[in-house]
Design an enzyme around this catalytic site. Sequence first.
Site, PDB file in Angstrom:
ATOM      1  N   GLU A  22     -45.925  -0.301   8.529  1.00  0.00           N
ATOM      2  CA  GLU A  22     -45.427  -0.724   9.841  1.00  0.00           C
ATOM      3  C   GLU A  22     -44.908   0.491  10.599  1.00  0.00           C
ATOM      4  O   GLU A  22     -43.957   1.144  10.164  1.00  0.00           O
ATOM      5  CB  GLU A  22     -44.325  -1.786   9.716  1.00  0.00           C
ATOM      6  CG  GLU A  22     -43.928  -2.278  11.106  1.00  0.00           C
ATOM      7  CD  GLU A  22     -42.720  -3.205  11.146  1.00  0.00           C
ATOM      8  OE1 GLU A  22     -42.446  -3.919  10.162  1.00  0.00           O
ATOM      9  OE2 GLU A  22     -42.051  -3.186  12.197  1.00  0.00           O
ATOM     10  N   HIS A  49     -41.841  -7.259   0.903  1.00  0.00           N
ATOM     11  CA  HIS A  49     -41.310  -6.849   2.204  1.00  0.00           C
ATOM     12  C   HIS A  49     -40.363  -5.661   2.048  1.00  0.00           C
ATOM     13  O   HIS A  49     -39.528  -5.648   1.149  1.00  0.00           O
ATOM     14  CB  HIS A  49     -40.572  -8.052   2.805  1.00  0.00           C
ATOM     15  CG  HIS A  49     -40.052  -7.839   4.181  1.00  0.00           C
ATOM     16  ND1 HIS A  49     -38.760  -8.136   4.538  1.00  0.00           N
ATOM     17  CD2 HIS A  49     -40.644  -7.374   5.311  1.00  0.00           C
ATOM     18  CE1 HIS A  49     -38.582  -7.877   5.827  1.00  0.00           C
ATOM     19  NE2 HIS A  49     -39.714  -7.408   6.320  1.00  0.00           N
ATOM     20  N   GLU A  57     -45.266  -3.966   2.116  1.00  0.00           N
ATOM     21  CA  GLU A  57     -45.039  -3.591   3.509  1.00  0.00           C
ATOM     22  C   GLU A  57     -43.847  -2.666   3.542  1.00  0.00           C
ATOM     23  O   GLU A  57     -42.894  -2.858   2.781  1.00  0.00           O
ATOM     24  CB  GLU A  57     -44.733  -4.858   4.332  1.00  0.00           C
ATOM     25  CG  GLU A  57     -44.503  -4.636   5.807  1.00  0.00           C
ATOM     26  CD  GLU A  57     -43.056  -4.453   6.238  1.00  0.00           C
ATOM     27  OE1 GLU A  57     -42.825  -4.253   7.423  1.00  0.00           O
ATOM     28  OE2 GLU A  57     -42.146  -4.480   5.361  1.00  0.00           O
ATOM     29  N   HIS A 115     -35.869   1.252   8.063  1.00  0.00           N
ATOM     30  CA  HIS A 115     -36.045   0.134   8.988  1.00  0.00           C
ATOM     31  C   HIS A 115     -35.265   0.303  10.282  1.00  0.00           C
ATOM     32  O   HIS A 115     -35.793   0.137  11.377  1.00  0.00           O
ATOM     33  CB  HIS A 115     -35.634  -1.175   8.307  1.00  0.00           C
ATOM     34  CG  HIS A 115     -35.776  -2.374   9.190  1.00  0.00           C
ATOM     35  ND1 HIS A 115     -34.800  -2.769  10.092  1.00  0.00           N
ATOM     36  CD2 HIS A 115     -36.788  -3.262   9.337  1.00  0.00           C
ATOM     37  CE1 HIS A 115     -35.207  -3.846  10.732  1.00  0.00           C
ATOM     38  NE2 HIS A 115     -36.410  -4.172  10.299  1.00  0.00           N
ATOM     39  N   ASP A 125     -41.594   0.265   6.434  1.00  0.00           N
ATOM     40  CA  ASP A 125     -41.391   0.698   7.818  1.00  0.00           C
ATOM     41  C   ASP A 125     -41.335   2.218   7.881  1.00  0.00           C
ATOM     42  O   ASP A 125     -40.652   2.842   7.063  1.00  0.00           O
ATOM     43  CB  ASP A 125     -40.060   0.130   8.333  1.00  0.00           C
ATOM     44  CG  ASP A 125     -39.956  -1.367   8.108  1.00  0.00           C
ATOM     45  OD1 ASP A 125     -40.728  -2.106   8.729  1.00  0.00           O
ATOM     46  OD2 ASP A 125     -39.105  -1.792   7.283  1.00  0.00           O
TER      47      ASP A 125
HETATM   48  O1  G3P Z   1     -44.045  -6.343   9.129  1.00  0.00           O
HETATM   49  C1  G3P Z   1     -43.387  -7.537   8.935  1.00  0.00           C
HETATM   50  C2  G3P Z   1     -41.887  -7.393   9.035  1.00  0.00           C
HETATM   51  O2  G3P Z   1     -41.487  -6.294   8.279  1.00  0.00           O
HETATM   52  C3  G3P Z   1     -41.416  -7.228  10.450  1.00  0.00           C
HETATM   53  O3  G3P Z   1     -40.031  -7.293  10.548  1.00  0.00           O
HETATM   54  O4  G3P Z   1     -37.909  -6.208  11.042  1.00  0.00           O
HETATM   55  O5  G3P Z   1     -38.575  -6.579   8.686  1.00  0.00           O
HETATM   56  O6  G3P Z   1     -39.713  -4.842  10.040  1.00  0.00           O
HETATM   57  P1  G3P Z   1     -39.011  -6.171  10.052  1.00  0.00           P
HETATM   58 MG    MG Z   2     -41.210  -4.180   8.610  1.00  0.00          MG
END
Ligand code: G3P
Ligand code: MG
Length: 247
Positions: free
Chosen positions: A106, A11, A38, A53, A40
């Site tokens: 993302e 993550h 993953e 993020h 952002d």
């Molecule tokens: O994509 C899954 C997760 O990353 C979504 O939450 O806030 O960590 O981007 P966040």
């Molecule tokens: Mg995310």
Amino acid sequence: MHDSLPRWFAHRGGGSLAPENTLAGIHLAASLGFRAVEFDVMLSRDGTPILIHDETLERTTNGVGQVCESTDAQLFSLNAGHGERIPRFSEAAALCRQYGLLANVEIKPASGHEIRTAEIVASLTAEYWHGADVPPLLSSFSLDALAVARDVAPQIRRGVLYESVPAGWLEDIRYLQAFSLHCDAVQLTDATLADCRQQGVPVLCYTVNVPEMAEMLFRRGVSALFTDRLDLFSPETTAYKSLQSDG
Ligand code: G3P
Ligand code: MG
């Protein structure tokens, strides 16, 4: 379960063992055997997609203010933790391709920038991963962004991202021609899981850092999990490390 998906996604790049959304995190995930990450992606004021993020700089960097109001020159001079620089999306993509990592990109637009962010990120995703052995997966909490991604890069798989899955999720999936459903692990109901299974929609859950919870979610039929605890989980098994070493 879904055969084409790794069980685990690191993550925000490398979870909590490296500064989030940095190249160091992606290197770490790959070195620990993770097959998927993953991260952002948001636009700078110059329209450059970068890994970050929050809409503001304070939590993850030594900068101040809004990301979407900061120039590239300002952003790339910041410390994003342990001396790491905020990465360009192009750099993260190149690293994922180098390692053969499945990238869950993302789309994380600053509020009001959904359309432009999706246009740029989706078209660059198609370009960066053209001909790749491991195709990426685009996701977003913004359904508007996903609709743009569908139109700009229909060949790139999409995941619809929710905190709590709404009653109309299947309509969203169909409208967006999405591949997968992503949601907050603690808000996932068995009824939704059963419906997803029936519709052939893989379910991916964030953010799972507790081994017992991971075990339970896999047992219930979740396909993949996002974790910050790269040290706790063995990427390509459903087991967590202590169980695996026991067996
Ligand atoms: O994509 C899954 C997760 O990353 C979504 O939450 O806030 O960590 O981007 P966040
Ligand atoms: Mg995310």
